[in-house]
Design an enzyme around this catalytic site. Structure first.
Site, PDB file in Angstrom:
ATOM      1  N   GLU A 165     -16.727  -2.984 -34.480  1.00  0.00           N
ATOM      2  CA  GLU A 165     -15.548  -3.275 -35.308  1.00  0.00           C
ATOM      3  C   GLU A 165     -15.968  -3.873 -36.644  1.00  0.00           C
ATOM      4  O   GLU A 165     -15.448  -3.510 -37.704  1.00  0.00           O
ATOM      5  CB  GLU A 165     -14.610  -4.236 -34.574  1.00  0.00           C
ATOM      6  CG  GLU A 165     -13.805  -3.604 -33.449  1.00  0.00           C
ATOM      7  CD  GLU A 165     -12.688  -4.507 -32.972  1.00  0.00           C
ATOM      8  OE1 GLU A 165     -12.123  -5.253 -33.807  1.00  0.00           O
ATOM      9  OE2 GLU A 165     -12.364  -4.470 -31.773  1.00  0.00           O
ATOM     10  N   SER A 196     -26.975   3.900 -19.718  1.00  0.00           N
ATOM     11  CA  SER A 196     -27.384   4.255 -18.357  1.00  0.00           C
ATOM     12  C   SER A 196     -27.141   5.731 -18.097  1.00  0.00           C
ATOM     13  O   SER A 196     -26.417   6.406 -18.827  1.00  0.00           O
ATOM     14  CB  SER A 196     -26.628   3.463 -17.284  1.00  0.00           C
ATOM     15  OG  SER A 196     -26.785   2.080 -17.451  1.00  0.00           O
ATOM     16  N   ASP A 222     -13.131   0.165 -24.324  1.00  0.00           N
ATOM     17  CA  ASP A 222     -12.923  -0.779 -25.426  1.00  0.00           C
ATOM     18  C   ASP A 222     -12.243  -2.029 -24.883  1.00  0.00           C
ATOM     19  O   ASP A 222     -11.016  -2.118 -24.831  1.00  0.00           O
ATOM     20  CB  ASP A 222     -12.078  -0.132 -26.519  1.00  0.00           C
ATOM     21  CG  ASP A 222     -11.999  -1.007 -27.774  1.00  0.00           C
ATOM     22  OD1 ASP A 222     -12.582  -2.108 -27.768  1.00  0.00           O
ATOM     23  OD2 ASP A 222     -11.356  -0.587 -28.750  1.00  0.00           O
ATOM     24  N   ASP A 274     -11.484  -6.896 -28.854  1.00  0.00           N
ATOM     25  CA  ASP A 274     -10.803  -6.735 -30.133  1.00  0.00           C
ATOM     26  C   ASP A 274     -10.985  -7.999 -30.953  1.00  0.00           C
ATOM     27  O   ASP A 274     -10.879  -9.120 -30.430  1.00  0.00           O
ATOM     28  CB  ASP A 274      -9.298  -6.497 -29.938  1.00  0.00           C
ATOM     29  CG  ASP A 274      -8.953  -5.025 -29.778  1.00  0.00           C
ATOM     30  OD1 ASP A 274      -9.860  -4.177 -29.926  1.00  0.00           O
ATOM     31  OD2 ASP A 274      -7.789  -4.717 -29.475  1.00  0.00           O
TER      32      ASP A 274
END
Length: 818
Positions: free
Chosen positions: A193, A260, A332, A335
């Site tokens: 971000e 991974s 996600d 924030d």
């Protein structure tokens, strides 16, 4: 006479040095664990037996589960006590008590996350079985600490001779704090971000943002606002001290968070008619590795696989009826929120309903050889306020504002530990999927097999975002606007799930797994767009698979990125060069192009082409972006294949990156490709020599298993750091992520610290390995014995047969009731 005295003094100095070396060795060797012994302890209900096989893997047996967990705690403390206490101190924000001013900023950051406070609060939210496991495990760790203190066993680890050896007892919250610390190491959306916002501010043409930070191909994403419209007055090009790179900093640099591989085959895609699973989770390399192999003989059945010292669970592995592996889902779950300060009262911040007081708490950081520092921790409704000096946050924060973080791991009711314990007891894929609903953070893709079924389930909480969120969570957004705030969590049923697919194969290389519109999108940032293409080729290249074909895929070193980019970047260079004298730049360029033209993209440690290719692409990306974004180009340490592809295919005008803004001429992409190749060859010549045929990728791509503390101590570093020539690269299934640092850009710093392949047609033929050894003691033969197998692509048996372990044991520890 003078000569005679010089000889005597020299002999005395040598004797004194030898005596000192012997003293150091003696003291350090006292902490070497003795595996073959009987020890009387309190805290168990019946005898515990810990059988160490020839590789140092403990097979723990007891009549009651609580005693098995006690045995695991004792074994972890025998082999990895320093590692455990260092992770605990990191989570607590108490590193500076040992390391002084060096780690003050790290401690400040961890105090602001408040992970340890949250871990303590989460203890009471675990189910009864998990609480029992946590308490019994802690008792096992403490039994080892008591033994060390009672019998003067060299303080338990060599590191404690250099640092304060005081050890507080292990408690259940310590284990939960380590899980939260792992969540921090695996999370990368916060950094993305910030970088997206900084790049938005730096670019003159906001359309170019989708080039340098491209979306994974698929359905389009709605246009985002320019960051300057969300944060008026945010700084441009402002630079702050780079606090990354310290091995004691738990926050991974960009591109080095979780990764991974995992894939599974159903019986109809298996040559032997049983399910198959391969898993190799990727983390930053260290000595010892983060993983520790163990078998637990529980009343619900035996489990074996990779544990994390400090945590009483097999995190990845198999039981008699279930196999499970983990990959980073890239969900996600973070924030950043811009918080506006009240100009009349900076102790208040703006909310949708008006000004509100920060939640504050003072926290004192004690510092070795320096005065304590007091920090004020501040929390908003959205999460903790982060310092401007971390994550480059200060470069995008307007005056009169601070930045806070929303993150699913910042929960005082985290039941992820209970999910991990329940997973070991699960008997089937369906049961495993059900119990994993308790898992909160970090989000992972859980790949599962039982004897008949395969599945992949995303676990971990998904934030519920408003469809009208201004930045869709891709850049920091004003926290006082209600639509930008989280509205709780989505139900577990919203997580992507792939149960018994028709094709009989599931897998994940951190690639994009679903294509759903925001806010059910899962993520805009994914960890892979290249390895997945090679994986699909290998999986679909044969109708049925075997354990050996899964191992072959796990160790595959062919770079899809190299195969796709080289023909594109070099299309106008391959055969257009003119004859040039030996020793000239033109001759070396022609030679390099000729070598690359005949190369199949295999990133073998023994070949020169991988180094030439990697250096070329690195120089090319830097030439493309530096004149456009200035010093911010230093943050783009790794090559982004989608960006280079967009530029050289001129997607939506992306070839504009090839023109150097500061020059009057108009450069084309072929010009920049040629200049970048010359840059690369000059750098290679200065660093490795000018004879291209003698170059070895493995000389540049050494796996760096460095000790976090002793690895920086003169002399000792030669005994504690493990360096190995390795194949693979950033975009191969045998992933060896490079550092990207200017001084040594291609060091292999992040990859598969654990590999396992499970075959349910013959479960005891399953295999696993870790990248160093079981012991954290550099004088132990188990410090690096598995590392050589790992480097060569070899494994050790992963059997639940305790008689086999006993037959080749290096010692049996019997814990008897006091």
């Amino acid at each position: 006479m003078v000569f005679r005295w010089l000889v005597r003094l020299t002999a005395f100095a040598i004797a004194l040095a030898a005596l000192a070396a012997f003293g150091v060795y003696y003291l350090a060797s006292r902490s070497l664990p003795e595996y073959d012994k009987t020890l009387t302890v309190s805290g168990i209900t019946a005898d515990v037996e810990i059988i160490r096989d020839n590789s140092g893997v403990p097979h723990i047996q007891a009549a009651a589960d609580r005693d098995v967990f006690f045995g695991l705690g004792y074994a972890h403390a025998q082999d990895r006590l320093w590692q455990m206490t260092l992770m605990r101190r990191t989570a607590q924000g108490r590193l500076s008590e040992l390391f002084g001013t060096r780690t003050v900023e790290t401690d400040k950051l961890l105090r602001r996350f408040d992970l340890y406070t949250l871990a303590r609060a989460s203890v009471s939210h675990q189910d009864a079985r998990t609480l029992d496991a946590l308490e019994s495990y802690a008792a096992g760790v403490n039994a080892r600490i008591d033994e060390i203190n009672r019998d003067s066993l060299g303080r338990g680890a060599p590191e404690f001779f250099l640092f304060d050896p005081t050890l507080s007892p292990w408690v259940p919250a310590d284990s939960l704090a380590i899980i939260k610390l792992m969540a921090l190491q695996l999370s990368g959306h916060l950094s993305e971000e910030v970088l997206r916002a900084r790049t938005s501010l730096a670019l003159d043409d906001e359309r170019r943002l989708s080039d340098i930070l491209p979306d994974v191909p698929g359905a389009g994403t709605a246009a985002l606002p320019d960051y300057a419209s969300l944060a008026p007055g945010a700084m441009r090009y402002a630079e702050l001290p780079d606090l990354g790179g310290d091995m004691l900093m738990p926050v991974a640099p960009r591109g080095l968070a979780g990764a991974s591989n995992a894939w599974a085959a159903a019986p109809n895609r298996s040559a032997n008619g049983g399910t198959l699973l391969a898993n190799d989770p990727h983390l930053g390399f260290s000595a010892p590795a983060i993983w520790y192999l163990a078998q637990l003989n529980l009343t619900s059945g035996s489990v074996i696989g990779g544990t994390i010292p400090g945590v009483p669970a097999v995190m990845i592995g198999r039981s008699e009826t279930l196999g499970w592996g983990l990959t980073s889902s890239y969900l996600d779950d973070q924030d950043l929120f811009l918080e506006q300060l009240n100009p009349d009262n900076p102790e208040e911040y703006r909310t949708p309903t008006g000004w509100k007081q920060f939640e504050t708490r003072k926290s004192i950081i004690n510092i070795k050889d320096a005065a304590p520092v007091t920090v004020t921790l501040r929390w908003t409704d959205n999460g903790p306020v982060l310092p401007a000096t971390q994550f480059d946050i200060g470069t995008i924060t307007p005056s009169g504002h601070v930045m806070s973080l929303g993150w699913t791991a910042l929960s005082a009711r985290d039941t992820s530990m209970s999910a991990a314990i329940a997973l070991m007891d699960a008997k089937s894929v369906d049961e495993a999927v059900a119990v994993s609903s308790a898992y909160m953070a970090p989000s992972q893709n859980l790949t599962l097999i039982d004897k008949d079924k395969i599945a992949m389930q995303t676990v971990g909480q998904m934030p519920r975002r408003d469809a009208n969120h201004q930045s869709q969570g891709r850049m920091p957004a004003p926290g006082w606007i209600a639509e930008n705030r989280w509205q709780g969590m989505l139900p577990y049923a919203s997580n992507p799930s792939f149960i018994a697919p028709r094709g009989g194969i599931v897998g994940n290389t951190n690639n994009k797994t679903v294509d759903r519109p925001f806010p059910l999108h899962v993520s805009f940032e994914w960890g892979d767009t290249q390895r997945i293409e090679r994986w699909k080729t290998l999986m679909q290249g044969r109708e049925v698979h075997t354990r050996e074909s899964f191992i072959e895929a796990q160790l595959d070193t062919v770079s899809f990125a190299a195969r796709s980019l080289l023909p594109l970047v070099g299309k106008d260079l391959w055969f257009t060069g003119e004859a040039a004298p030996e020793g000239t730049p033109e001759r070396r360029r022609s030679q390099a192009l000729s070598m690359l033209a005949n190369w199949n993209g295999e990133m073998s440690e023994h070949l020169p082409e991988p180094l030439i290719y990697s250096a070329w692409m690195r120089a090319l990306q830097d030439r493309l972006i530096r004149d456009d974004i200035g010093p911010l180009a230093d943050k783009y340490r790794h090559v982004e294949p989608l960006f280079i592809e967009r530029v050289f295919r001129n997607i939506n005008g992306a070839s504009a990156w090839c023109d150097i803004k500061q020059s009057s001429a108009v450069e084309g992409c072929t010009d920049i490709a040629r200049l970048a190749l010359d840059d690369a060859l000059i750098w290679i010549g200065e660093t490795y020599g000018t004879t291209l045929e003698s170059l070895r990728w493995g000389d540049a791509h050494q796996a760096t298993h460095d000790h976090q503390v002793l690895g920086e101590v003169p002399v000792l570093k030669y005994f504690t750091n493990i360096r190995q020539s390795t194949s693979g690269g950033d975009f191969t299934l045998l992933r060896g992520k490079t550092s990207g640092k200017p001084e040594a850009p291609f060091l292999n710093v992040h990859g598969a610290g654990y590999r396992g392949v499970y075959d349910f047609a013959d479960p005891d033929s399953s295999v696993f390995v870790i990248s160093t050894g079981q012991s954290g003691h550099f004088l132990s033969r188990h410090y690096d014995d598995l590392g050589q197998l790992w480097r060569r692509g070899e494994y050790i048996p992963m059997s639940l047969d305790n008689d086999l372990a006993r037959a080749a044991s290096v010692g049996i520890t019997r814990l008897t009731l006091e």
